[in-house]
Design a protein around this motif. Structure first.
Motif, mmCIF file in Angstrom:
data_model
loop_
_atom_site.group_PDB
_atom_site.id
_atom_site.type_symbol
_atom_site.label_atom_id
_atom_site.label_comp_id
_atom_site.label_asym_id
_atom_site.label_seq_id
_atom_site.Cartn_x
_atom_site.Cartn_y
_atom_site.Cartn_z
ATOM 1 N N ALA A 84 0.846 -1.196 0.000
ATOM 2 C CA ALA A 84 0.000 0.000 0.000
ATOM 3 C C ALA A 84 0.879 1.241 0.000
ATOM 4 C CB ALA A 84 -0.919 0.001 1.217
ATOM 5 N N LEU A 97 -2.864 0.842 -4.053
ATOM 6 C CA LEU A 97 -2.551 -0.561 -3.803
ATOM 7 C C LEU A 97 -1.850 -1.112 -5.045
ATOM 8 C CD1 LEU A 97 -2.862 -2.927 -1.769
ATOM 9 C CD2 LEU A 97 -4.774 -3.692 -3.195
ATOM 10 N N LEU A 132 -8.207 -0.256 2.047
ATOM 11 C CA LEU A 132 -7.732 -1.630 1.865
ATOM 12 C C LEU A 132 -8.885 -2.620 1.969
ATOM 13 C CD1 LEU A 132 -4.390 -1.506 3.899
ATOM 14 C CD2 LEU A 132 -4.673 -1.500 1.411
ATOM 15 N N VAL A 145 3.608 -0.759 3.988
ATOM 16 C CA VAL A 145 3.002 0.510 3.581
ATOM 17 C C VAL A 145 4.106 1.541 3.409
ATOM 18 C CG1 VAL A 145 1.436 2.379 4.233
ATOM 19 C CG2 VAL A 145 0.864 0.006 4.836
#
Length: 372
Positions: A84, A97, A132, A145
């Motif tokens: 992410a 994403l 998400l 992330v």
């Protein structure tokens, strides 16, 4: 090191190289892998077999050939893993994403004015988890992330050293771990956007980011050059008019004053899309602003070419719109640059608002393949 350990280490590295090569190529064949990586065919076949068994690589139809039987096309599995990306700006947060094929699967931009408070970080992380959840991917396969920030970043310490855009300095992000719930890293926004455009095999390149602020990155010797104090690529604060308008940094005549996206969208209620629609329709006010913008951009590009003598990519929010206007800009550049015969060194970026959120995921993708 024992001979068996050496062989095991070589085997592991070859497997990682093969997987990473497939990821970079998108689609390839066993013969192409063997040739490009200078591996024997038996070694290639064994690595591909293991990667398929591990669920990392899949056979994806047939690969083009110059004759004879078509080879099986190989690609990284769409659900091998995910990363992410989060891009924080003064008034918005963009989420992305990305899978291990380097595909941008989904992105979203929300309005969330920045403030250095627990409430803000809680809202940002809550929005990330909602994003998400909406993707419906297996979150156990999310490797990490990446967080992109407008300012000087110390990646090792997870520290935003200074951001004039956000109006903060020495902000630690270490305490975000419990809110994010995944391994995370920080990166400068221009470096992140550059990672979206640059990859292995790219020659030395300067990336000029034309977003709400002007920044950039320098890609040398197959990697981003950070500078000794993490300040490399601050092109927005090169002075192109010493008696010019005041910049938010306090100086006069900085590139940022003349080439940021704000110069354009302040004409149209904060919408770049509206600005370019008006420009295409011949709106006089927008045309005047655009002519001035192009002139300042031409000076900036010429200066960068004189300093670095390498390819230049124009990215960021404005860069995403520049392709159709490139001939105009090229003519302006040639008025200032009498050292080059053409502007073949110049191209526009592929990404707009999503550039930094996408690019900040790339280090995680790289490490995924390195760890195989």
């Amino acid at each position: 090191m024992h001979v068996k350990e050496i062989k095991r280490d070589i085997k592991k590295k070859n497997k990682a190289r093969v997987a990473r090569y497939i990821s970079l190529k998108g689609v390839t064949s066993k013969a192409e892998i063997a040739s490009e990586l200078e591996l024997s065919m038996p070694t290639t076949l064994q690595n591909v077999k293991e990667l398929i068994e591990d669920g990392i690589v899949v056979e994806s139809g047939e690969y083009g050939s110059t004759g004879g039987r078509r080879a099986k096309a190989l690609a990284v599995s769409r659900d091998a893993g995910y990363v992410a990306g989060v891009d924080i700006t003064a008034n918005h947060v963009t989420f992305a994403l990305v899978n291990m094929r380097r595909d941008l699967m989904k992105w979203e931009r929300i309005r969330l004015p920045f403030e250095d408070s627990f409430c803000y970080y809680e809202k940002m992380c809550s929005a990330l988890h909602e994003f998400l959840d909406d993707t419906k991917v297996d979150q156990d396969r999310i490797c990490g992330v990446g967080i992109s920030l407008p300012g000087i970043v110390n990646r090792q310490e997870k520290l935003l050293l200074q951001s004039q855009v956000l109006g903060v300095q020495n902000v630690s992000f270490k305490n975000l771990q419990s809110l994010i719930g995944f391994p995370f890293e920080l990166e400068n926004d221009a470096n992140s956007a550059a990672c979206a455009e640059l990859f292995e095999g790219t020659q030395n390149t300067v990336y000029l980011s034309l977003s709400n602020t002007v920044g950039g990155a320098v890609y040398l010797q197959d990697g981003l050059y950070p500078g000794e104090n993490f300040k490399s690529g601050e092109f927005g604060h090169m002075v192109i008019d010493k008696n010019g308008e005041r910049c938010y940094c306090g100086k006069r005549g900085c590139v940022d004053v003349y080439c940021s996206a704000r110069v354009l969208y302040r004409m149209t209620n904060d919408s770049l899309e509206d600005f370019f629609q008006l420009l295409r329709s011949g709106d006089e006010a927008c045309c005047r602003v655009w002519e001035s913008y192009l002139d300042s951009l031409a000076v900036t590009v010429t200066n960068l070419r004189m300093i670095f003598d390498c390819d230049i990519i124009l990215g960021g929010y404005v860069g995403g719109y520049l392709e159709e206007f490139l001939p105009q800009l090229q003519r302006r550049i040639m008025e200032y640059n009498n050292f080059d015969l053409d502007t073949e060194y110049l191209r526009t970026g592929r990404y707009k608002l999503e550039a930094a959120a996408y690019g900040v995921t790339m280090p995680f993708v790289e490490r995924y393949f390195e760890s195989l």
